[in-house]
Motif scaffolding. Structure first.
Motif, PDB file in Angstrom:
ATOM      1  N   ARG A 155      82.661 -46.244  28.218  1.00 45.03           N
ATOM      2  CA  ARG A 155      82.034 -46.504  26.914  1.00 45.03           C
ATOM      3  C   ARG A 155      83.037 -47.010  25.881  1.00 45.03           C
ATOM      4  O   ARG A 155      82.640 -47.628  24.896  1.00 45.03           O
ATOM      5  CB  ARG A 155      81.363 -45.240  26.381  1.00 45.03           C
ATOM      6  CG  ARG A 155      80.107 -44.847  27.137  1.00 45.03           C
ATOM      7  CD  ARG A 155      79.331 -43.805  26.371  1.00 45.03           C
ATOM      8  NE  ARG A 155      78.850 -44.330  25.099  1.00 45.03           N
ATOM      9  CZ  ARG A 155      78.488 -43.583  24.061  1.00 45.03           C
ATOM     10  NH1 ARG A 155      78.576 -42.272  24.135  1.00 45.03           N
ATOM     11  NH2 ARG A 155      78.045 -44.135  22.950  1.00 45.03           N
ATOM     12  N   ASN A 157      85.525 -49.058  26.728  1.00 42.95           N
ATOM     13  CA  ASN A 157      86.095 -50.265  27.326  1.00 42.95           C
ATOM     14  C   ASN A 157      87.347 -50.014  28.161  1.00 42.95           C
ATOM     15  O   ASN A 157      88.212 -50.878  28.261  1.00 42.95           O
ATOM     16  CB  ASN A 157      86.414 -51.306  26.234  1.00 42.95           C
ATOM     17  CG  ASN A 157      86.478 -52.721  26.790  1.00 42.95           C
ATOM     18  OD1 ASN A 157      85.737 -53.059  27.715  1.00 42.95           O
ATOM     19  ND2 ASN A 157      87.353 -53.539  26.231  1.00 42.95           N
ATOM     20  N   THR A 274      78.296 -50.355  22.865  1.00 43.00           N
ATOM     21  CA  THR A 274      77.622 -49.755  24.014  1.00 43.00           C
ATOM     22  C   THR A 274      76.309 -49.102  23.596  1.00 43.00           C
ATOM     23  O   THR A 274      75.316 -49.160  24.331  1.00 43.00           O
ATOM     24  CB  THR A 274      78.523 -48.709  24.697  1.00 43.00           C
ATOM     25  OG1 THR A 274      78.957 -47.720  23.729  1.00 43.00           O
ATOM     26  CG2 THR A 274      79.746 -49.367  25.307  1.00 43.00           C
TER      27      THR A 274
END
Length: 290
Positions: A155, A157, A274
């Motif tokens: 979430r 990255n 996200t």
């Protein structure tokens, strides 16, 4: 002053693995904790038929700063309200089960927090923050923790992947490079599959992190950075790793929050992106051709 505890847990878990003189000190403290917290190192040495040097060595073996911290931790244990560690009983009232499970869960979370070494935590956060790739590995209930960790770090990255299969995990880890991090999760610290993954990782330039119950173990001996949960044993009806899984998830949450706050603004952007993407999944799909 910061309130800390878990001194008695540390002593109980490490006692059988300590050298003879340190084992005598640990045994005396476990048998007479209320007396021990009022003693100096010299007095503890005399009472346990050892020496002040043995007391100091014991503190080093426990990886704590000294006698004063040990006594503070034991005092914290003694001040805490004792909880009912019994298992659930036949036809036990629902309210009783709710209260018992909640109390036990609260206890293991507090004990786990007390066992976290901030130096090791800082090293783990630094490694995860800079990681090119992160591999989480666990089997059984610890595999659930690995998947939770993977979901969290994705979430924000991070190039993260969870494995529960030894063959797949080994295939990924054997090619780990400098800047990669391999996290092995095992409550017992003796899980063969997790130990093999960390053993393979040791032959690569990757950084290795273990998450096990407190105390020396095979898995922790293979890791560069060691994090611990409370070693409390599961009761019969809680043998589905209820408490241990909760403690592991607690440490993963702490790691995630620490990594997230180290790059706060960027993390917020990733979380917003996200969240927007997930919300968009529930909208009607646009089937019109471009």
């Amino acid at each position: 002053m910061e309130k800390i505890s878990a001194g008695l847990i540390m002593l109980a878990e490490m006692r059988e693995k300590l050298p003879p003189s340190e084992k005598k000190v640990a045994s005396y403290i476990l048998e007479h904790p209320s007396k021990a917290i009022k003693m100096t190192a010299v007095e503890l040495g005399e009472a346990s038929h050892t020496s002040s040097a043995a007391v100091i060595r014991l503190c080093k073996s426990l990886n704590i700063s000294g006698v004063q911290e040990l006594k503070l931790r034991i005092a914290g244990d003694l001040q805490r309200e004792k909880t009912d560690d019994r298992d659930i009983e036949p036809n036990e009232p629902l309210r009783s089960i709710v209260e018992k499970v909640t109390m036990q869960s609260s206890q293991i979370l507090s004990q786990t927090a007390d066992l976290i070494d901030t130096v090791e935590l800082n090293r783990a956060v630094s490694a995860l923050s800079k990681a090119n790739r992160i591999f989480f590995f666990g089997v059984g209930a610890s595999g659930i923790t690995a998947m939770d960790a993977d979901q969290k770090f994705l979430r924000i990255n991070k190039n993260s992947k969870a494995f529960m299969d030894l063959h797949l995990g080994a295939t990924a880890v054997v090619n780990a490079e400098e800047g990669d991090v391999v996290v092995g999760i095992s409550f017992s610290g003796e899980t063969h599959e997790v130990a093999k993954i960390l053993e393979i990782a040791r032959e690569t330039p990757a950084t290795t992190i273990s998450l096990t119950r407190y105390g020396s173990s095979l898995v922790s001996s293979l890791a560069d950075i060691c994090l611990y949960t409370s070693p409390n044993v599961e009761a019969t009806f809680r043998s589905g790793a209820t408490s241990s899984r909760l403690a592991q998830l607690h440490v993963i949450d702490i790691l995630f929050m620490c990594v997230a706050t180290s790059d706060y603004e960027q993390t917020i952007d990733y979380l917003d992106a996200t969240r927007t993407a997930i919300q968009g999944l529930h909208k009607k799909v646009n089937t019109r051709k471009k």
